[in-house]
Design a protein around this motif. Structure first.
Motif, PDB file in Angstrom:
ATOM      1  N   GLY A  49      23.649  32.224  78.456  1.00  0.00           N
ATOM      2  CA  GLY A  49      23.005  31.447  79.533  1.00  0.00           C
ATOM      3  C   GLY A  49      21.989  30.387  78.567  1.00  0.00           C
ATOM      4  N   GLU A  50      21.186  31.198  77.653  1.00  0.00           N
ATOM      5  CA  GLU A  50      20.312  30.192  76.879  1.00  0.00           C
ATOM      6  C   GLU A  50      21.474  29.152  75.979  1.00  0.00           C
ATOM      7  N   GLN A  51      22.119  29.390  75.566  1.00  0.00           N
ATOM      8  CA  GLN A  51      23.299  28.702  74.691  1.00  0.00           C
ATOM      9  C   GLN A  51      23.942  27.680  75.713  1.00  0.00           C
ATOM     10  N   VAL A  52      23.994  27.744  76.872  1.00  0.00           N
ATOM     11  CA  VAL A  52      24.583  26.959  77.749  1.00  0.00           C
ATOM     12  C   VAL A  52      23.504  25.936  78.292  1.00  0.00           C
ATOM     13  N   MET A  53      22.283  26.339  78.704  1.00  0.00           N
ATOM     14  CA  MET A  53      21.361  25.491  79.009  1.00  0.00           C
ATOM     15  C   MET A  53      20.943  24.597  77.784  1.00  0.00           C
ATOM     16  N   LYS A  54      20.933  24.727  76.543  1.00  0.00           N
ATOM     17  CA  LYS A  54      20.921  24.087  75.501  1.00  0.00           C
ATOM     18  C   LYS A  54      22.051  23.039  75.225  1.00  0.00           C
ATOM     19  N   PHE A  55      23.221  23.458  75.631  1.00  0.00           N
ATOM     20  CA  PHE A  55      24.344  22.661  75.685  1.00  0.00           C
ATOM     21  C   PHE A  55      24.221  21.405  76.793  1.00  0.00           C
ATOM     22  N   TYR A  56      23.874  21.944  77.836  1.00  0.00           N
ATOM     23  CA  TYR A  56      23.428  20.844  78.943  1.00  0.00           C
ATOM     24  C   TYR A  56      22.212  19.915  78.636  1.00  0.00           C
ATOM     25  N   ARG A  57      21.763  20.471  77.715  1.00  0.00           N
ATOM     26  CA  ARG A  57      20.330  19.722  77.324  1.00  0.00           C
ATOM     27  C   ARG A  57      19.067  19.970  78.446  1.00  0.00           C
ATOM     28  N   ILE A  58      19.042  21.048  79.176  1.00  0.00           N
ATOM     29  CA  ILE A  58      18.332  21.166  80.202  1.00  0.00           C
ATOM     30  C   ILE A  58      17.267  22.610  79.882  1.00  0.00           C
ATOM     31  N   TYR A  59      17.512  23.162  78.883  1.00  0.00           N
ATOM     32  CA  TYR A  59      16.664  24.383  78.564  1.00  0.00           C
ATOM     33  C   TYR A  59      15.184  23.687  78.426  1.00  0.00           C
ATOM     34  N   ASN A  60      14.763  22.804  77.795  1.00  0.00           N
ATOM     35  CA  ASN A  60      13.256  22.389  77.804  1.00  0.00           C
ATOM     36  C   ASN A  60      12.857  22.130  79.002  1.00  0.00           C
ATOM     37  N   ASP A  61      13.779  21.402  80.027  1.00  0.00           N
ATOM     38  CA  ASP A  61      13.371  21.116  81.360  1.00  0.00           C
ATOM     39  C   ASP A  61      13.107  22.444  82.032  1.00  0.00           C
ATOM     40  N   LEU A  62      13.869  23.563  81.887  1.00  0.00           N
ATOM     41  CA  LEU A  62      13.560  24.897  82.360  1.00  0.00           C
ATOM     42  C   LEU A  62      12.373  25.435  81.851  1.00  0.00           C
ATOM     43  N   LYS A  63      11.951  25.469  80.642  1.00  0.00           N
ATOM     44  CA  LYS A  63      10.971  26.142  80.122  1.00  0.00           C
ATOM     45  C   LYS A  63       9.520  25.192  80.439  1.00  0.00           C
ATOM     46  N   SER A  64       9.615  24.075  80.821  1.00  0.00           N
ATOM     47  CA  SER A  64       8.406  23.427  81.129  1.00  0.00           C
ATOM     48  C   SER A  64       8.346  23.433  82.669  1.00  0.00           C
ATOM     49  N   SER A  65       9.410  23.830  83.316  1.00  0.00           N
ATOM     50  CA  SER A  65       9.119  23.850  84.682  1.00  0.00           C
ATOM     51  C   SER A  65       8.952  25.177  85.404  1.00  0.00           C
ATOM     52  N   PHE A  66       8.930  26.340  84.479  1.00  0.00           N
ATOM     53  CA  PHE A  66       8.549  27.856  85.028  1.00  0.00           C
ATOM     54  C   PHE A  66       7.922  28.497  83.863  1.00  0.00           C
ATOM     55  N   GLU A  67       6.847  29.018  84.456  1.00  0.00           N
ATOM     56  CA  GLU A  67       5.861  29.552  83.611  1.00  0.00           C
ATOM     57  C   GLU A  67       6.274  30.789  82.553  1.00  0.00           C
ATOM     58  N   LYS A  68       7.260  31.659  83.210  1.00  0.00           N
ATOM     59  CA  LYS A  68       7.874  32.747  82.569  1.00  0.00           C
ATOM     60  C   LYS A  68       9.376  32.724  82.309  1.00  0.00           C
ATOM     61  N   VAL A  69       9.749  32.697  81.024  1.00  0.00           N
ATOM     62  CA  VAL A  69      10.955  32.262  80.665  1.00  0.00           C
ATOM     63  C   VAL A  69      11.598  33.262  79.680  1.00  0.00           C
ATOM     64  N   TYR A  70      12.404  34.264  79.841  1.00  0.00           N
ATOM     65  CA  TYR A  70      12.623  35.240  78.871  1.00  0.00           C
ATOM     66  C   TYR A  70      14.242  35.178  78.466  1.00  0.00           C
ATOM     67  N   VAL A  71      14.621  35.517  77.417  1.00  0.00           N
ATOM     68  CA  VAL A  71      15.858  35.574  76.880  1.00  0.00           C
ATOM     69  C   VAL A  71      16.362  37.030  76.499  1.00  0.00           C
ATOM     70  N   GLU A  72      17.593  37.278  76.997  1.00  0.00           N
ATOM     71  CA  GLU A  72      18.121  38.571  76.608  1.00  0.00           C
ATOM     72  C   GLU A  72      18.130  38.889  75.164  1.00  0.00           C
ATOM     73  N   LYS A  73      17.695  40.108  74.859  1.00  0.00           N
ATOM     74  CA  LYS A  73      17.687  40.634  73.530  1.00  0.00           C
ATOM     75  C   LYS A  73      18.777  41.938  73.322  1.00  0.00           C
ATOM     76  N   ASN A  74      18.588  42.521  74.553  1.00  0.00           N
ATOM     77  CA  ASN A  74      19.792  43.596  74.744  1.00  0.00           C
ATOM     78  C   ASN A  74      19.734  44.052  76.201  1.00  0.00           C
ATOM     79  N   ALA A  75      20.700  44.978  76.403  1.00  0.00           N
ATOM     80  CA  ALA A  75      20.774  45.230  77.886  1.00  0.00           C
ATOM     81  C   ALA A  75      19.415  45.787  78.703  1.00  0.00           C
ATOM     82  N   ASN A  76      18.580  46.278  77.727  1.00  0.00           N
ATOM     83  CA  ASN A  76      17.147  46.636  78.339  1.00  0.00           C
ATOM     84  C   ASN A  76      15.938  45.944  78.057  1.00  0.00           C
ATOM     85  N   SER A  77      16.218  44.797  77.378  1.00  0.00           N
ATOM     86  CA  SER A  77      14.880  44.054  76.841  1.00  0.00           C
ATOM     87  C   SER A  77      15.251  42.620  77.185  1.00  0.00           C
TER      88      SER A  77
END
Length: 194
Positions: A49-77
């Motif tokens: 999901g992070e990779q695709v958001m960056k591919f579409y060039r909207i990752y920074n828009d997401l991060k600036s629009s929502f206060e809490k944005v997390y990226v998967e590290k593993n199935a429980n983190s």
């Protein structure tokens, strides 16, 4: 007269590695986020999901629009599953959901952050709304980051997983981004009745 404290409605929004309708979904979620003062949308991206958001060039828009944005590290983190099970979220929405994520949830496979959290949430009666990319067999056009259209075949096997989800308790399948705002309105009204 005593003032009643308004309860903040927290929602977990999962984004998988699907590009289909991603920009439209982001625009709708930003609009919803600005509509309610007492709403907190926490965004959880799969690694893809992070990779695709960056591919579409909207990752920074997401991060600036929502206060809490997390990226998967593993199935429980990050520890989303535990937070969902302990009642920190009103509901979870996965939009868009890849055919892979859709299939895993339909089969009970909990090996990613979003599939694990969705399935653990269902065990705790937390509603799951999912907007799969492949919900109807046939050909669809999807917009690439450069604006060009790409024709994709939706296989009947992928649709079978969506149909399985439709029959599962606690799961609500959405077919278009326009179905997202009514979900928030419904839960907001329910929360205010308590």
């Amino acid at each position: 007269m005593e003032e009643i404290e308004e309860k903040t409605m927290r929602v977990a929004w999962g984004i998988t590695g699907a590009g289909d309708r991603l920009e439209e979904i982001l625009a709708i979620m930003k609009e919803i986020n600005s509509k309610y003062d007492d709403l907190e949308i926490r965004v959880y991206l799969s690694k893809a999901g992070e990779q695709v958001m960056k591919f579409y060039r909207i990752y920074n828009d997401l991060k600036s629009s929502f206060e809490k944005v997390y990226v998967e590290k593993n199935a429980n983190s990050p520890f989303l599953a535990g937070q969902i099970q302990t009642g920190k979220f009103e509901f979870m929405i996965i939009a868009p959901a890849t055919a892979n994520t859709t299939a895993k949830i339909s089969l009970g496979i909990a090996d990613t952050l979003l599939t694990n959290s969705a399935l653990m949430g269902l065990k705790a009666y937390v509603p799951l709304y999912i907007l799969p990319t492949d919900y109807k067999a046939g050909e669809v056009l999807t917009k690439l980051p450069n604006g060009k259209l790409l024709k994709i075949r939706v296989r009947k096997e992928d649709v079978e997983h969506v149909e399985r989800l439709r029959k599962m308790d606690g799961i609500f399948v959405l077919e278009s981004p326009q179905e997202i705002p009514p979900v928030f309105e419904k839960h907001y009204r329910l929360l205010r009745k308590d």
